[in-house]
Design a protein around this motif. Structure first.
Motif, PDB file in Angstrom:
ATOM      1  N   CYS A 211       0.879  -1.166   0.000  1.00  0.00           N
ATOM      2  CA  CYS A 211       0.000   0.000   0.000  1.00  0.00           C
ATOM      3  C   CYS A 211       0.915   1.214   0.000  1.00  0.00           C
ATOM      4  O   CYS A 211       1.680   1.421   0.947  1.00  0.00           O
ATOM      5  CB  CYS A 211      -0.907   0.009   1.225  1.00  0.00           C
ATOM      6  N   LEU A 212       0.859   1.995  -1.055  1.00  0.00           N
ATOM      7  CA  LEU A 212       1.762   3.137  -1.200  1.00  0.00           C
ATOM      8  C   LEU A 212       1.055   4.399  -0.725  1.00  0.00           C
ATOM      9  O   LEU A 212       0.205   4.949  -1.426  1.00  0.00           O
ATOM     10  CB  LEU A 212       2.197   3.271  -2.660  1.00  0.00           C
ATOM     11  N   ASP A 213       1.381   4.827   0.495  1.00  0.00           N
ATOM     12  CA  ASP A 213       0.845   6.082   1.025  1.00  0.00           C
ATOM     13  C   ASP A 213       1.706   7.214   0.477  1.00  0.00           C
ATOM     14  O   ASP A 213       2.904   7.287   0.739  1.00  0.00           O
ATOM     15  CB  ASP A 213       0.873   6.053   2.553  1.00  0.00           C
ATOM     16  N   LEU A 214       1.086   8.119  -0.286  1.00  0.00           N
ATOM     17  CA  LEU A 214       1.861   9.122  -1.011  1.00  0.00           C
ATOM     18  C   LEU A 214       2.347  10.245  -0.105  1.00  0.00           C
ATOM     19  O   LEU A 214       3.287  10.954  -0.461  1.00  0.00           O
ATOM     20  CB  LEU A 214       1.035   9.653  -2.182  1.00  0.00           C
ATOM     21  N   CYS A 215       1.743  10.403   1.076  1.00  0.00           N
ATOM     22  CA  CYS A 215       2.298  11.289   2.099  1.00  0.00           C
ATOM     23  C   CYS A 215       3.588  10.700   2.639  1.00  0.00           C
ATOM     24  O   CYS A 215       4.614  11.384   2.734  1.00  0.00           O
ATOM     25  CB  CYS A 215       1.289  11.513   3.218  1.00  0.00           C
ATOM     26  N   HIS A 216       3.559   9.420   3.004  1.00  0.00           N
ATOM     27  CA  HIS A 216       4.755   8.763   3.533  1.00  0.00           C
ATOM     28  C   HIS A 216       5.883   8.791   2.512  1.00  0.00           C
ATOM     29  O   HIS A 216       7.058   8.994   2.857  1.00  0.00           O
ATOM     30  CB  HIS A 216       4.445   7.313   3.902  1.00  0.00           C
ATOM     31  N   LEU A 217       5.534   8.567   1.244  1.00  0.00           N
ATOM     32  CA  LEU A 217       6.543   8.587   0.180  1.00  0.00           C
ATOM     33  C   LEU A 217       7.235   9.945   0.140  1.00  0.00           C
ATOM     34  O   LEU A 217       8.463  10.026   0.027  1.00  0.00           O
ATOM     35  CB  LEU A 217       5.875   8.280  -1.159  1.00  0.00           C
ATOM     36  N   ALA A 218       6.446  11.007   0.250  1.00  0.00           N
ATOM     37  CA  ALA A 218       7.009  12.358   0.195  1.00  0.00           C
ATOM     38  C   ALA A 218       7.839  12.675   1.430  1.00  0.00           C
ATOM     39  O   ALA A 218       8.900  13.305   1.325  1.00  0.00           O
ATOM     40  CB  ALA A 218       5.887  13.382   0.037  1.00  0.00           C
ATOM     41  N   VAL A 219       7.374  12.244   2.617  1.00  0.00           N
ATOM     42  CA  VAL A 219       8.139  12.502   3.835  1.00  0.00           C
ATOM     43  C   VAL A 219       9.515  11.858   3.742  1.00  0.00           C
ATOM     44  O   VAL A 219      10.508  12.409   4.223  1.00  0.00           O
ATOM     45  CB  VAL A 219       7.368  11.997   5.078  1.00  0.00           C
ATOM     46  N   ARG A 230      10.995   0.214  -8.882  1.00  0.00           N
ATOM     47  CA  ARG A 230      11.732  -0.647  -7.942  1.00  0.00           C
ATOM     48  C   ARG A 230      10.818  -1.751  -7.413  1.00  0.00           C
ATOM     49  O   ARG A 230      11.212  -2.922  -7.328  1.00  0.00           O
ATOM     50  CB  ARG A 230      12.273   0.188  -6.792  1.00  0.00           C
ATOM     51  N   LEU A 231       9.608  -1.377  -7.045  1.00  0.00           N
ATOM     52  CA  LEU A 231       8.657  -2.362  -6.554  1.00  0.00           C
ATOM     53  C   LEU A 231       8.296  -3.367  -7.647  1.00  0.00           C
ATOM     54  O   LEU A 231       8.231  -4.574  -7.399  1.00  0.00           O
ATOM     55  CB  LEU A 231       7.396  -1.666  -6.047  1.00  0.00           C
ATOM     56  N   ALA A 232       8.061  -2.862  -8.851  1.00  0.00           N
ATOM     57  CA  ALA A 232       7.687  -3.746  -9.950  1.00  0.00           C
ATOM     58  C   ALA A 232       8.798  -4.741 -10.266  1.00  0.00           C
ATOM     59  O   ALA A 232       8.537  -5.924 -10.522  1.00  0.00           O
ATOM     60  CB  ALA A 232       7.347  -2.921 -11.191  1.00  0.00           C
ATOM     61  N   ALA A 233      10.049  -4.273 -10.229  1.00  0.00           N
ATOM     62  CA  ALA A 233      11.168  -5.166 -10.508  1.00  0.00           C
ATOM     63  C   ALA A 233      11.276  -6.279  -9.490  1.00  0.00           C
ATOM     64  O   ALA A 233      11.777  -7.379  -9.785  1.00  0.00           O
ATOM     65  CB  ALA A 233      12.472  -4.360 -10.553  1.00  0.00           C
ATOM     66  N   ALA A 234      10.815  -6.010  -8.262  1.00  0.00           N
ATOM     67  CA  ALA A 234      10.838  -7.021  -7.204  1.00  0.00           C
ATOM     68  C   ALA A 234       9.565  -7.864  -7.179  1.00  0.00           C
ATOM     69  O   ALA A 234       9.411  -8.729  -6.311  1.00  0.00           O
ATOM     70  CB  ALA A 234      11.026  -6.343  -5.846  1.00  0.00           C
ATOM     71  N   GLY A 235       8.653  -7.602  -8.104  1.00  0.00           N
ATOM     72  CA  GLY A 235       7.420  -8.372  -8.161  1.00  0.00           C
ATOM     73  C   GLY A 235       6.384  -7.958  -7.146  1.00  0.00           C
ATOM     74  O   GLY A 235       5.462  -8.732  -6.855  1.00  0.00           O
ATOM     75  N   ARG A 236       6.504  -6.741  -6.607  1.00  0.00           N
ATOM     76  CA  ARG A 236       5.558  -6.260  -5.597  1.00  0.00           C
ATOM     77  C   ARG A 236       4.522  -5.335  -6.233  1.00  0.00           C
ATOM     78  O   ARG A 236       4.847  -4.238  -6.677  1.00  0.00           O
ATOM     79  CB  ARG A 236       6.295  -5.531  -4.472  1.00  0.00           C
ATOM     80  N   ARG A 237       3.285  -5.784  -6.262  1.00  0.00           N
ATOM     81  CA  ARG A 237       2.206  -4.973  -6.806  1.00  0.00           C
ATOM     82  C   ARG A 237       1.848  -3.839  -5.847  1.00  0.00           C
ATOM     83  O   ARG A 237       1.876  -4.020  -4.631  1.00  0.00           O
ATOM     84  CB  ARG A 237       0.954  -5.820  -7.009  1.00  0.00           C
ATOM     85  N   VAL A 238       1.484  -2.701  -6.407  1.00  0.00           N
ATOM     86  CA  VAL A 238       0.863  -1.642  -5.603  1.00  0.00           C
ATOM     87  C   VAL A 238      -0.619  -1.979  -5.545  1.00  0.00           C
ATOM     88  O   VAL A 238      -1.390  -1.656  -6.452  1.00  0.00           O
ATOM     89  CB  VAL A 238       1.105  -0.251  -6.217  1.00  0.00           C
ATOM     90  N   VAL A 239      -1.024  -2.667  -4.486  1.00  0.00           N
ATOM     91  CA  VAL A 239      -2.409  -3.127  -4.412  1.00  0.00           C
ATOM     92  C   VAL A 239      -3.354  -1.987  -4.073  1.00  0.00           C
ATOM     93  O   VAL A 239      -4.575  -2.104  -4.277  1.00  0.00           O
ATOM     94  CB  VAL A 239      -2.559  -4.275  -3.394  1.00  0.00           C
ATOM     95  N   LYS A 240      -2.776  -0.887  -3.595  1.00  0.00           N
ATOM     96  CA  LYS A 240      -3.598   0.251  -3.186  1.00  0.00           C
ATOM     97  C   LYS A 240      -2.684   1.439  -2.990  1.00  0.00           C
ATOM     98  O   LYS A 240      -1.537   1.289  -2.546  1.00  0.00           O
ATOM     99  CB  LYS A 240      -4.304  -0.107  -1.875  1.00  0.00           C
ATOM    100  N   ALA A 241      -3.151   2.631  -3.344  1.00  0.00           N
ATOM    101  CA  ALA A 241      -2.413   3.861  -3.043  1.00  0.00           C
ATOM    102  C   ALA A 241      -3.294   4.765  -2.206  1.00  0.00           C
ATOM    103  O   ALA A 241      -4.482   4.952  -2.514  1.00  0.00           O
ATOM    104  CB  ALA A 241      -1.985   4.578  -4.319  1.00  0.00           C
ATOM    105  N   ALA A 348      -2.582   1.389 -15.898  1.00  0.00           N
ATOM    106  CA  ALA A 348      -2.805   1.739 -14.494  1.00  0.00           C
ATOM    107  C   ALA A 348      -2.032   0.749 -13.625  1.00  0.00           C
ATOM    108  O   ALA A 348      -2.246  -0.460 -13.713  1.00  0.00           O
ATOM    109  CB  ALA A 348      -4.288   1.697 -14.154  1.00  0.00           C
ATOM    110  N   LEU A 349      -1.130   1.264 -12.803  1.00  0.00           N
ATOM    111  CA  LEU A 349      -0.298   0.407 -11.966  1.00  0.00           C
ATOM    112  C   LEU A 349      -0.948   0.086 -10.630  1.00  0.00           C
ATOM    113  O   LEU A 349      -0.413  -0.687  -9.856  1.00  0.00           O
ATOM    114  CB  LEU A 349       1.071   1.071 -11.756  1.00  0.00           C
ATOM    115  N   THR A 350      -2.066   0.701 -10.358  1.00  0.00           N
ATOM    116  CA  THR A 350      -2.941   0.308  -9.250  1.00  0.00           C
ATOM    117  C   THR A 350      -4.350   0.699  -9.640  1.00  0.00           C
ATOM    118  O   THR A 350      -4.557   1.633 -10.428  1.00  0.00           O
ATOM    119  CB  THR A 350      -2.537   0.965  -7.922  1.00  0.00           C
ATOM    120  N   ASP A 351      -5.340  -0.022  -9.102  1.00  0.00           N
ATOM    121  CA  ASP A 351      -6.727   0.311  -9.429  1.00  0.00           C
ATOM    122  C   ASP A 351      -7.539   0.695  -8.200  1.00  0.00           C
ATOM    123  O   ASP A 351      -8.751   0.844  -8.279  1.00  0.00           O
ATOM    124  CB  ASP A 351      -7.405  -0.838 -10.177  1.00  0.00           C
TER     125      ASP A 351
END
Length: 399
Positions: A211-219, A230-241, A348-351
């Motif tokens: 779950c990619l929290d875009l506030c946390h990403l910015a902090v 990076r996540l995609a290369a490791a096979g980790r889906r962004v199941v939710k943003a 779309a990399l997350t839905d």
């Protein structure tokens, strides 16, 4: 709300109900009329998505009694509301007078965390609209970083393996696909996407993602254009943003700025503060666990290390359509960039997109809603901002 991406995917847009207190089913259903229905009407939308937050006791009750889960589903359907995602990070009491570090308990070493999350999967399987492709649940990034020794990592991995087994069995039993996303957060065992890739190495990639929290990403001063590949290369889906903005402080050494910051130093939630390190320190960030610590604790954060002023970012979910008064600002530009990376391209990399401004009760009084009606208007304003931004990025409102 639903929007249609050019690749044909339906992108579900919701607001997270952890902004509302409520620890029993009757209260939660009552909130649909007090808040969610007025929000939908303000937006002029036929359908409104909720990122539902259910405390552990409510989740257990609904999982144990499917008739109550069906009652909730019927209440949602009758009001033009849908649930494709749940917020499984706070366990209970998220709008208590003081939350702070309590939100990280129980962590993923404790059986209670696994039990809570499996309860949520059972409930979501019954709440999912019939035409939804999948469901998602966000959860904490293992736990707070102290204490976290090797044996705790092993315990957490064992429990998440059990969760993955449960999710696969649930799909076989119900036909519903549900994915769980760990949510990197400043100060936690998993603070960045790099740490997530490392900590989750070898874990199930089909049902365990991020779950990619875009506030946390910015902090964390992370760039989505780097983090998402990076996540995609490791096979980790962004199941939710989670669509959220952080507080940005360009000149933390300025007296007027520090005075303005003090209005955001409140006692309910933790507001981790980060700043870039000095040249030669690589990507190492200077960190304090709360804004009050950064401003004037025993080890305040130096705004000018080595004589050069460096910006601060604060984990305070700023309303999307209400930029703070100068000299403060928000990471709204970074947020739009992150959305462009996630849903603005050819695919779309997350839905699942969830507006998660749970801070409406603690924002400065000038923008704080004064009653239920004002809060509904405020939430609708954020969702309208997101809808318009997504349309600008090429998505279309679903018929």
């Amino acid at each position: 709300m639903r929007l249609l991406h050019a690749d044909g995917q339906t992108v579900h847009v919701a607001y997270c109900t952890n902004v509302h207190p409520g620890e029993d089913l009757d209260t939660i259903i009552g909130q649909l009329d007090r808040f969610a229905l007025p929000v939908r009407h303000h937006l002029g939308a036929d359908l409104l998505g909720l990122g539902l937050w259910l405390s552990a006791p409510v989740a257990r009750g609904l999982a144990d009694d499917p008739r109550q889960a069906d009652r909730l589903r019927a209440a949602l359907d009758a009001r033009g509301l849908e649930v494709v995602t749940l917020n499984g990070f706070p366990y209970r009491g998220f709008q208590d007078e003081v939350v702070k570090h309590r939100v990280y308990h129980p962590d993923w070493t404790e059986p209670a965390r696994l039990a809570y999350t499996t309860d949520l999967t059972e409930v979501l399987a019954r709440l999912l609209p019939d035409d939804a492709a999948r469901g998602s649940i966000s959860t904490l990034p293992l736990g707070w970083r102290h204490p976290w020794f090797g044996d705790r990592q092993v315990l957490a991995a064992e429990q998440l393996d059990r969760l993955a087994d449960h999710l696969h069995a649930l799909r076989g039993r119900t036909g519903r696909e549900i994915r769980v996303g760990l949510e990197p957060e400043p100060g936690c065992v998993i603070e960045t996407t790099t740490e997530l890739v490392d900590r989750m190495a070898g874990w199930d990639q089909e049902v365990l993602g991020v779950c990619l929290d875009l506030c946390h990403l910015a902090v964390g001063f992370e760039d989505a254009a780097v983090a998402v590949p990076r996540l995609a290369a490791a096979g980790r889906r962004v199941v939710k943003a989670q669509v959220s903005a952080a507080l940005h402080v360009e000149h933390p050494g300025d007296d007027a700025t520090r005075s303005a910051l003090a209005a955001f130093d409140e006692n309910r939630f933790l507001h981790q503060t980060r700043s870039p390190g000095q040249p030669g320190e690589g990507h190492q960030l200077r960190a304090r666990d709360d804004l009050g610590d950064a401003l004037g604790g025993p080890r305040p954060l130096d705004p000018c290390p080595g004589g050069t002023e460096r910006p601060w970012r604060v984990h305070f979910h700023v309303p999307l359509d209400h930029a703070p008064e100068p000299p403060l600002s928000a990471t709204t530009g970074d947020l739009r960039h992150s959305l462009d990376v996630l849903v603005g391209g050819d695919a779309a990399l997350t839905d699942h997109l969830e507006v998660e401004t749970y801070t409406w009760t603690v924002v400065p009084e000038a923008v704080r809603p004064t009653d239920d009606a004002a809060l509904a208007v405020s939430i609708a304003g954020e969702l309208a901002w997101l809808r318009d931004t997504l349309i600008d990025l090429g998505l279309k409102e679903s018929a």
